[in-house]
Design a protein around this motif. Structure first.
Motif, PDB file in Angstrom:
ATOM      1  N   LEU A   1       3.383  37.091  42.617  1.00 51.07           N
ATOM      2  CA  LEU A   1       3.631  36.419  43.859  1.00 51.07           C
ATOM      3  C   LEU A   1       2.121  36.209  44.253  1.00 51.07           C
ATOM      4  N   HIS A   2       1.671  34.805  44.127  1.00 48.88           N
ATOM      5  CA  HIS A   2       0.289  34.553  44.347  1.00 48.88           C
ATOM      6  C   HIS A   2       0.032  34.728  45.611  1.00 48.88           C
ATOM      7  N   ARG A   3       0.589  34.286  46.575  1.00 50.86           N
ATOM      8  CA  ARG A   3       0.427  34.533  48.123  1.00 50.86           C
ATOM      9  C   ARG A   3       0.070  36.245  48.149  1.00 50.86           C
ATOM     10  N   ASN A   4       0.521  37.131  47.499  1.00 49.29           N
ATOM     11  CA  ASN A   4       0.130  38.792  47.634  1.00 49.29           C
ATOM     12  C   ASN A   4      -1.317  38.912  47.033  1.00 49.29           C
TER      13      ASN A   4
ATOM     14  N   MET B   1     -15.963  32.732  43.842  1.00 49.50           N
ATOM     15  CA  MET B   1     -15.801  32.955  42.369  1.00 49.50           C
ATOM     16  C   MET B   1     -15.050  31.773  41.766  1.00 49.50           C
ATOM     17  N   THR B   2     -15.879  31.128  40.767  1.00 51.24           N
ATOM     18  CA  THR B   2     -15.108  29.908  40.132  1.00 51.24           C
ATOM     19  C   THR B   2     -13.652  30.309  39.555  1.00 51.24           C
TER      20      THR B   2
ATOM     21  N   GLY C   1     -12.485  41.017  47.540  1.00 54.02           N
ATOM     22  CA  GLY C   1     -13.456  41.007  46.666  1.00 54.02           C
ATOM     23  C   GLY C   1     -12.878  41.164  45.266  1.00 54.02           C
ATOM     24  N   MET C   2     -11.649  41.706  45.066  1.00 52.84           N
ATOM     25  CA  MET C   2     -11.243  41.810  43.786  1.00 52.84           C
ATOM     26  C   MET C   2     -11.079  40.412  43.123  1.00 52.84           C
ATOM     27  N   THR C   3     -11.030  40.738  41.652  1.00 54.34           N
ATOM     28  CA  THR C   3     -10.704  39.657  40.797  1.00 54.34           C
ATOM     29  C   THR C   3      -9.143  39.670  40.864  1.00 54.34           C
ATOM     30  N   THR C   4      -8.487  38.159  40.750  1.00 51.97           N
ATOM     31  CA  THR C   4      -7.315  38.352  40.667  1.00 51.97           C
ATOM     32  C   THR C   4      -6.519  37.571  39.567  1.00 51.97           C
ATOM     33  N   VAL C   5      -5.366  38.179  39.290  1.00 55.13           N
ATOM     34  CA  VAL C   5      -4.587  37.696  38.132  1.00 55.13           C
ATOM     35  C   VAL C   5      -3.128  37.266  38.570  1.00 55.13           C
TER      36      VAL C   5
ATOM     37  N   ASP D   1      -7.610  28.795  45.503  1.00 56.92           N
ATOM     38  CA  ASP D   1      -8.836  29.442  44.949  1.00 56.92           C
ATOM     39  C   ASP D   1      -8.931  31.034  45.002  1.00 56.92           C
ATOM     40  N   HIS D   2      -7.958  31.460  45.699  1.00 59.00           N
ATOM     41  CA  HIS D   2      -7.610  32.926  45.530  1.00 59.00           C
ATOM     42  C   HIS D   2      -7.246  33.473  44.187  1.00 59.00           C
ATOM     43  N   VAL D   3      -6.374  32.602  43.504  1.00 58.80           N
ATOM     44  CA  VAL D   3      -6.307  33.063  42.102  1.00 58.80           C
ATOM     45  C   VAL D   3      -7.302  32.570  41.099  1.00 58.80           C
TER      46      VAL D   3
END
Length: 243
Positions: free
Chosen positions: A186-189, A1-2, A197-201, A222-224
């Protein structure tokens, strides 16, 4: 995901259709996410954790605080470290450390209205306890708009970001990760959520807990997928397009 870094003040054109229209499960962290980090409830919890460890281990308070922070670094929570190294019963610990004053959190009718208008099921996923989550949700005035709470007890005391509780939470609530979004300070979470496969915020705050690595403050990885500054304003802007 971009990656699509955005803030709560970025104009959103048809946000549900373009960014979150696929989402039918919303997973929210609790502390410093549903309410602003400046409320600093964790400062109260932090003091009580130190006091509990000092009493449990017969330590001076300064030594107990060092032990507390060591366990947090090694195990994700001080509770987990105390359970592993000292066989501590978690129930009295959780009851004590979450016996705090939640009045620094202001009631939020705007957040309640936005959650009510947001399509899909909503779940709290917290390293805290159900009791703590319920106290905070009641103070905010949003308890009626959530379908469940997945707390540290439900996670078998294994805290985020270990992937195991994410998998358990997904099964328990029947979540299709491809149709889910997770919101967390917490972005590491967000790493296991993105991997599932979730969209993350990511809710970017000035709290040291939100970005312990200063180099990751602007671009955590990139996980965010989305970056916001305030959940209340972000959800209000999203749901305004539904009215």
């Amino acid at each position: 995901m971009t990656n699509a870094y955005q803030t709560a003040t970025t104009p959103l054109a048809a946000p549900l259709a373009d960014r979150f229209g696929h989402v039918d499960h919303w997973v929210f962290d609790l502390d410093n996410t549903l309410y602003p980090a400046h409320c600093n409830l964790f400062a109260q919890v932090d003091v009580r954790i130190t006091d509990y460890i000092a009493q449990a281990l017969g330590m001076e308070r300064e030594a107990a605080r060092l032990k507390q922070k060591e366990y947090y670094r090694l195990h994700g929570t001080s509770l987990r470290g105390m359970m592993i190294d000292h066989g501590m019963d978690p129930a009295p610990f959780l009851a004590y450390v979450h016996d705090i004053d939640v009045t620094p959190v202001a009631p939020s009718p705007l957040l309640a209205d936005a959650l009510k208008a947001l399509p899909g099921r909503k779940v709290i996923f917290t390293n805290g306890s159900v009791r703590h989550a319920e106290n905070v949700m009641a103070r905010l005035g949003v308890a009626d708009h959530f379908d469940g709470i997945f707390d540290i007890v439900a996670a078998d005391y294994v805290p985020k970001p270990d992937p195991a509780p994410y998998a358990t939470m997904i099964r328990r609530f029947g979540i299709n990760p491809a149709r889910a979004a997770m919101v967390e300070d917490l972005h590491r979470n967000l790493l296991p959520a993105a991997a599932a496969g979730m969209t993350t915020v990511w809710v970017r705050t000035d709290s040291e807990y939100s970005h312990p690595d200063p180099s990751a403050h602007a671009h955590p990885g990139d996980h965010v997928h989305h970056v916001i500054a305030d959940v209340e304003a972000w959800l209000a802007e999203i749901t305004a397009h539904l009215r």
